[in-house]
Design a protein around this motif. Structure first.
Motif, short mmCIF file in Angstrom:
data_model
loop_
_atom_site.label_atom_id
_atom_site.label_comp_id
_atom_site.label_asym_id
_atom_site.label_seq_id
_atom_site.Cartn_x
_atom_site.Cartn_y
_atom_site.Cartn_z
N PRO A 41 0.94 -1.00 -0.04
CA PRO A 41 0.04 0.03 0.15
C PRO A 41 0.73 1.13 0.03
N SER A 42 0.22 2.49 -0.63
CA SER A 42 0.88 3.77 -0.61
C SER A 42 0.92 4.29 0.60
N PRO A 43 1.71 5.33 0.97
CA PRO A 43 1.86 5.92 2.31
C PRO A 43 0.33 6.50 2.88
N GLU A 44 -0.54 6.57 2.00
CA GLU A 44 -1.95 7.11 2.02
C GLU A 44 -2.68 6.14 2.73
N VAL A 45 -2.72 5.27 1.97
CA VAL A 45 -3.42 3.88 2.24
C VAL A 45 -2.94 3.47 3.85
N ILE A 46 -1.64 3.28 3.79
CA ILE A 46 -1.29 2.95 5.37
C ILE A 46 -1.57 3.96 6.67
N ASP A 47 -1.63 5.42 6.09
CA ASP A 47 -2.14 6.35 6.98
C ASP A 47 -3.72 6.01 7.47
N ARG A 48 -4.45 5.69 6.31
CA ARG A 48 -5.80 5.03 6.57
C ARG A 48 -6.15 3.90 7.33
N ILE A 49 -5.08 2.97 7.10
CA ILE A 49 -5.09 1.71 7.71
C ILE A 49 -4.94 2.21 9.38
N CYS A 50 -3.91 2.79 9.71
CA CYS A 50 -3.57 3.21 10.99
C CYS A 50 -4.71 4.11 11.51
N ASN A 51 -5.40 4.91 10.77
CA ASN A 51 -6.25 5.58 11.58
C ASN A 51 -7.86 4.70 11.94
N VAL A 52 -8.07 3.75 10.98
CA VAL A 52 -8.94 2.85 11.28
C VAL A 52 -8.78 1.78 12.53
N LEU A 53 -7.54 1.33 12.38
CA LEU A 53 -7.05 0.41 13.43
C LEU A 53 -6.65 1.27 14.74
N GLN A 54 -6.60 2.36 14.66
CA GLN A 54 -6.01 3.34 15.65
C GLN A 54 -4.76 2.94 16.36
N ILE A 55 -3.69 2.85 15.30
CA ILE A 55 -2.37 2.54 15.70
C ILE A 55 -1.44 3.53 15.09
N LEU A 56 -0.36 3.50 15.37
CA LEU A 56 0.91 4.27 14.72
C LEU A 56 1.50 3.49 13.42
N PRO A 57 1.79 4.33 12.73
CA PRO A 57 2.31 3.46 11.38
C PRO A 57 3.40 2.38 11.67
N TYR A 58 4.34 2.95 12.75
CA TYR A 58 5.48 1.88 12.92
C TYR A 58 5.09 0.51 13.41
N GLN A 59 4.00 0.49 14.00
CA GLN A 59 3.50 -0.67 14.79
C GLN A 59 3.22 -1.98 13.54
N LEU A 60 2.92 -1.53 12.42
CA LEU A 60 2.84 -2.47 11.20
C LEU A 60 4.10 -3.28 10.87
N PHE A 61 5.05 -2.51 11.38
CA PHE A 61 6.33 -3.15 11.07
C PHE A 61 7.20 -3.73 12.28
N LEU A 62 6.54 -3.83 13.39
CA LEU A 62 7.25 -4.41 14.57
C LEU A 62 7.33 -6.01 14.28
N GLU A 63 8.50 -6.47 14.78
CA GLU A 63 8.65 -7.91 14.86
C GLU A 63 7.50 -8.55 15.95
N GLU A 64 7.27 -9.82 15.94
CA GLU A 64 6.23 -10.24 16.61
C GLU A 64 6.34 -10.10 18.22
N GLN A 65 7.63 -10.43 18.57
CA GLN A 65 8.00 -10.15 20.03
C GLN A 65 7.91 -8.76 20.53
N THR A 66 8.33 -8.03 19.61
CA THR A 66 8.44 -6.38 19.98
C THR A 66 6.82 -5.84 19.93
N PHE A 67 6.24 -6.40 18.99
CA PHE A 67 4.61 -6.07 18.69
C PHE A 67 4.11 -6.46 20.23
N ALA A 68 4.15 -7.59 20.56
CA ALA A 68 3.48 -8.22 21.82
C ALA A 68 3.88 -7.20 22.96
N ASN A 69 4.99 -6.84 23.04
CA ASN A 69 5.51 -5.93 24.05
C ASN A 69 4.79 -4.57 24.05
#
Length: 106
Positions: free
Chosen positions: A47-75
């Protein structure tokens, strides 16, 4: 497909299903076609940065959270939960103190 694309896809699917959103409903909310979302989740498109932004808005997360490794994400989720609980505890505590103060005045 790169390592980061795999992480992105895994996190996107996890967060979408955690939010109890079907691909159809999620695609409507982020203003893309269901076919495009399916292609993203299957690694055919990224996805484009614009779509990633909309994904984050809907999921109520920050963009970097989509790129966290599994262990880091859980923490990260655990830390957010602790912060929310702490804020709630402070709020309840201050409200409780106000109530006690009001009762004491009577």
């Amino acid at each position: 497909m790169t390592h980061f694309q795999n992480i992105f896809i895994r996190n996107l699917r996890f967060l979408r299903t955690k939010a109890e959103l079907s691909q159809l409903k999620f695609s409507e909310l982020i203003e893309i076609t269901p076919n495009y979302l399916n292609a993203v989740e299957n690694g055919k498109y990224f996805p484009s940065p614009e779509v990633i932004d909309r994904i984050c808005n809907v999921l109520q997360i920050l963009p970097y959270q989509l790129f966290l490794e599994e262990q880091t994400f859980a923490n990260s989720e655990r830390i957010q939960s602790i912060q929310i609980i702490s804020k709630l505890k402070q709020s309840v505590s201050s409200e409780f103190d106000k109530i006690i103060s009001e009762i004491s005045k009577k």
